[in-house]
Design a protein around this motif. Structure first.
Motif, PDB file in Angstrom:
ATOM      1  N   VAL A 189       0.841  -1.208   0.000  1.00  0.00           N
ATOM      2  CA  VAL A 189       0.000   0.000   0.000  1.00  0.00           C
ATOM      3  C   VAL A 189       0.870   1.250   0.000  1.00  0.00           C
ATOM      4  N   ARG A 190       1.889   1.259   0.860  1.00  0.00           N
ATOM      5  CA  ARG A 190       2.793   2.423   0.909  1.00  0.00           C
ATOM      6  C   ARG A 190       3.504   2.611  -0.422  1.00  0.00           C
ATOM      7  N   ARG A 191       3.893   1.506  -1.039  1.00  0.00           N
ATOM      8  CA  ARG A 191       4.600   1.584  -2.314  1.00  0.00           C
ATOM      9  C   ARG A 191       3.696   2.126  -3.413  1.00  0.00           C
ATOM     10  N   SER A 192       2.431   1.666  -3.416  1.00  0.00           N
ATOM     11  CA  SER A 192       1.500   2.138  -4.446  1.00  0.00           C
ATOM     12  C   SER A 192       1.189   3.618  -4.284  1.00  0.00           C
ATOM     13  N   ARG A 193       1.231   4.096  -3.057  1.00  0.00           N
ATOM     14  CA  ARG A 193       0.983   5.523  -2.813  1.00  0.00           C
ATOM     15  C   ARG A 193       2.180   6.373  -3.206  1.00  0.00           C
ATOM     16  N   PHE A 194       3.359   5.796  -3.057  1.00  0.00           N
ATOM     17  CA  PHE A 194       4.576   6.552  -3.314  1.00  0.00           C
ATOM     18  C   PHE A 194       4.886   6.670  -4.798  1.00  0.00           C
ATOM     19  N   GLU A 195       4.635   5.608  -5.567  1.00  0.00           N
ATOM     20  CA  GLU A 195       5.023   5.590  -6.979  1.00  0.00           C
ATOM     21  C   GLU A 195       4.377   6.696  -7.808  1.00  0.00           C
ATOM     22  N   PRO A 196       3.051   6.964  -7.733  1.00  0.00           N
ATOM     23  CA  PRO A 196       2.463   8.062  -8.507  1.00  0.00           C
ATOM     24  C   PRO A 196       3.068   9.410  -8.157  1.00  0.00           C
ATOM     25  N   GLU A 197       3.338   9.604  -6.872  1.00  0.00           N
ATOM     26  CA  GLU A 197       3.934  10.871  -6.425  1.00  0.00           C
ATOM     27  C   GLU A 197       5.318  11.035  -7.017  1.00  0.00           C
ATOM     28  N   GLN A 198       6.063   9.925  -7.083  1.00  0.00           N
ATOM     29  CA  GLN A 198       7.408   9.965  -7.638  1.00  0.00           C
ATOM     30  C   GLN A 198       7.364  10.331  -9.119  1.00  0.00           C
ATOM     31  N   LYS A 199       6.381   9.768  -9.854  1.00  0.00           N
ATOM     32  CA  LYS A 199       6.250  10.076 -11.271  1.00  0.00           C
ATOM     33  C   LYS A 199       5.889  11.542 -11.472  1.00  0.00           C
ATOM     34  N   THR A 200       4.994  12.068 -10.642  1.00  0.00           N
ATOM     35  CA  THR A 200       4.585  13.477 -10.729  1.00  0.00           C
ATOM     36  C   THR A 200       5.762  14.392 -10.518  1.00  0.00           C
ATOM     37  N   ASN A 201       6.575  14.058  -9.507  1.00  0.00           N
ATOM     38  CA  ASN A 201       7.746  14.878  -9.235  1.00  0.00           C
ATOM     39  C   ASN A 201       8.702  14.851 -10.410  1.00  0.00           C
ATOM     40  N   SER A 202       8.809  13.662 -11.029  1.00  0.00           N
ATOM     41  CA  SER A 202       9.729  13.535 -12.157  1.00  0.00           C
ATOM     42  C   SER A 202       9.294  14.424 -13.307  1.00  0.00           C
ATOM     43  N   VAL A 203       7.979  14.410 -13.595  1.00  0.00           N
ATOM     44  CA  VAL A 203       7.457  15.258 -14.670  1.00  0.00           C
ATOM     45  C   VAL A 203       7.646  16.719 -14.317  1.00  0.00           C
ATOM     46  N   GLY A 204       7.387  17.025 -13.058  1.00  0.00           N
ATOM     47  CA  GLY A 204       7.539  18.406 -12.606  1.00  0.00           C
ATOM     48  C   GLY A 204       8.955  18.899 -12.789  1.00  0.00           C
ATOM     49  N   ASP A 205       9.913  17.992 -12.504  1.00  0.00           N
ATOM     50  CA  ASP A 205      11.308  18.375 -12.655  1.00  0.00           C
ATOM     51  C   ASP A 205      11.614  18.698 -14.117  1.00  0.00           C
ATOM     52  N   ILE A 206      11.083  17.832 -15.023  1.00  0.00           N
ATOM     53  CA  ILE A 206      11.352  18.057 -16.444  1.00  0.00           C
ATOM     54  C   ILE A 206      10.714  19.363 -16.897  1.00  0.00           C
ATOM     55  N   THR A 207       9.465  19.566 -16.444  1.00  0.00           N
ATOM     56  CA  THR A 207       8.761  20.805 -16.804  1.00  0.00           C
ATOM     57  C   THR A 207       9.494  22.001 -16.270  1.00  0.00           C
ATOM     58  N   GLY A 208      10.012  21.834 -15.062  1.00  0.00           N
ATOM     59  CA  GLY A 208      10.725  22.954 -14.446  1.00  0.00           C
ATOM     60  C   GLY A 208      11.941  23.344 -15.244  1.00  0.00           C
ATOM     61  N   VAL A 209      12.628  22.335 -15.766  1.00  0.00           N
ATOM     62  CA  VAL A 209      13.831  22.621 -16.543  1.00  0.00           C
ATOM     63  C   VAL A 209      13.460  23.333 -17.832  1.00  0.00           C
ATOM     64  N   SER A 210      12.367  22.868 -18.492  1.00  0.00           N
ATOM     65  CA  SER A 210      11.996  23.450 -19.783  1.00  0.00           C
ATOM     66  C   SER A 210      11.393  24.835 -19.625  1.00  0.00           C
ATOM     67  N   SER A 211      10.955  25.192 -18.417  1.00  0.00           N
ATOM     68  CA  SER A 211      10.303  26.482 -18.233  1.00  0.00           C
ATOM     69  C   SER A 211      11.269  27.580 -17.819  1.00  0.00           C
ATOM     70  N   ILE A 212      12.563  27.239 -17.769  1.00  0.00           N
ATOM     71  CA  ILE A 212      13.536  28.283 -17.420  1.00  0.00           C
ATOM     72  C   ILE A 212      13.547  29.315 -18.542  1.00  0.00           C
ATOM     73  N   PRO A 213      13.370  30.585 -18.217  1.00  0.00           N
ATOM     74  CA  PRO A 213      13.310  31.614 -19.264  1.00  0.00           C
ATOM     75  C   PRO A 213      14.591  31.691 -20.071  1.00  0.00           C
ATOM     76  N   VAL A 214      14.435  31.793 -21.389  1.00  0.00           N
ATOM     77  CA  VAL A 214      15.585  31.893 -22.291  1.00  0.00           C
ATOM     78  C   VAL A 214      15.493  33.213 -23.031  1.00  0.00           C
ATOM     79  N   ASN A 215      16.531  33.987 -22.991  1.00  0.00           N
ATOM     80  CA  ASN A 215      16.592  35.262 -23.702  1.00  0.00           C
ATOM     81  C   ASN A 215      17.523  35.153 -24.899  1.00  0.00           C
ATOM     82  N   GLU A 216      17.251  35.935 -25.902  1.00  0.00           N
ATOM     83  CA  GLU A 216      18.109  35.930 -27.088  1.00  0.00           C
ATOM     84  C   GLU A 216      18.858  37.259 -27.166  1.00  0.00           C
ATOM     85  N   ASP A 217      20.093  37.164 -27.591  1.00  0.00           N
ATOM     86  CA  ASP A 217      20.849  38.409 -27.763  1.00  0.00           C
ATOM     87  C   ASP A 217      20.552  38.964 -29.153  1.00  0.00           C
TER      88      ASP A 217
END
Length: 224
Positions: A189-217
């Motif tokens: 039960v604990r494992r099943s509760r933890f796995e979805p949260e882990q996947k969400t965090n993983s996606v969030g991390d990827i989204t976070g990286v892609s959302s870093i503002p990029v400026n052009e010179d």
């Protein structure tokens, strides 16, 4: 009066066996099978181990070698040491008292384990048993015990205790089995509760990286 004297002798002998320690090498010289690792072992601990010269227990061997053990303790700890006097007192006791004390030491671990099992049963008598529990898969239960448990389908350990023919040993086995199953289920039960949260965090991390503002010179080169 004779019974009281013998009981007093047995108690004194048990205390002596628990207090007197010698190295495994010395115990080995006196006929006891112990690992020759130089460890210090009490007479009580040695009595709980197999011995080359015994058929049932080490009590007779200890009685036979008691004078030698006494001399070894005297050499190790000096004349007049309390343990030497205790051992000399054993030499004056009736052989039956010494053997009884040795047997008590031999069975001491089993008695402690049994006392723990009884306490576990008392504490967890309200533990609920699964309705679909397959008693044939519990292990170490006799065919008769399985048949009785299947027929009564007890709702708890306390209920199972009241079924005629179900031994205390079977109850302890059943209790440990249910505990293991419950622990396994809780882990899943604990494992099943933890796995979805882990996947969400993983996606969030990827989204976070892609959302870093990029400026052009001015030349169109991207820069952070």
């Amino acid at each position: 009066e004779a019974f009281a004297r013998r009981q007093s002798e047995v108690e004194a002998a048990v205390q002596t066996f628990n207090e007197v320690h010698l190295t495994s090498t010395v115990w080995g010289r006196h006929g006891f099978t112990v690992s020759q690792d130089g460890a210090h072992l009490s007479a009580a601990e040695v009595l709980q181990r197999p011995c080359e010269e015994r058929s049932v227990n080490a009590a007779d061997v200890l009685s036979t070698h008691l004078p030698g053990v006494c001399s070894a303790v005297e050499t190790q700890q000096g004349k007049g040491h309390a343990h030497v006097e205790q051992l000399r007192a054993l030499l004056q006791m009736e052989g039956a008292s010494v053997r009884t004390a040795a047997i008590e030491c031999y069975y001491a671990p089993y008695m402690k384990r049994q006392a723990r099992d009884v306490e576990d049963l008392r504490r967890d008598e309200g533990l609920l048993l699964p309705e679909d529990l397959d008693y044939s898969r519990v292990g170490s239960l006799s065919a008769e015990e399985i048949e009785k448990l299947e027929a009564h389908r007890p709702g708890s350990i306390g209920h199972a205790q009241r079924i005629p023919g179900v031994t205390p040993s079977a109850l302890v086995t059943l209790l440990k089995h249910v505990r293991r199953q419950k622990k396994k289920q809780d882990h899943q039960v604990r494992r099943s509760r933890f796995e979805p949260e882990q996947k969400t965090n993983s996606v969030g991390d990827i989204t976070g990286v892609s959302s870093i503002p990029v400026n052009e010179d001015r030349d169109g080169n991207s820069r952070l």
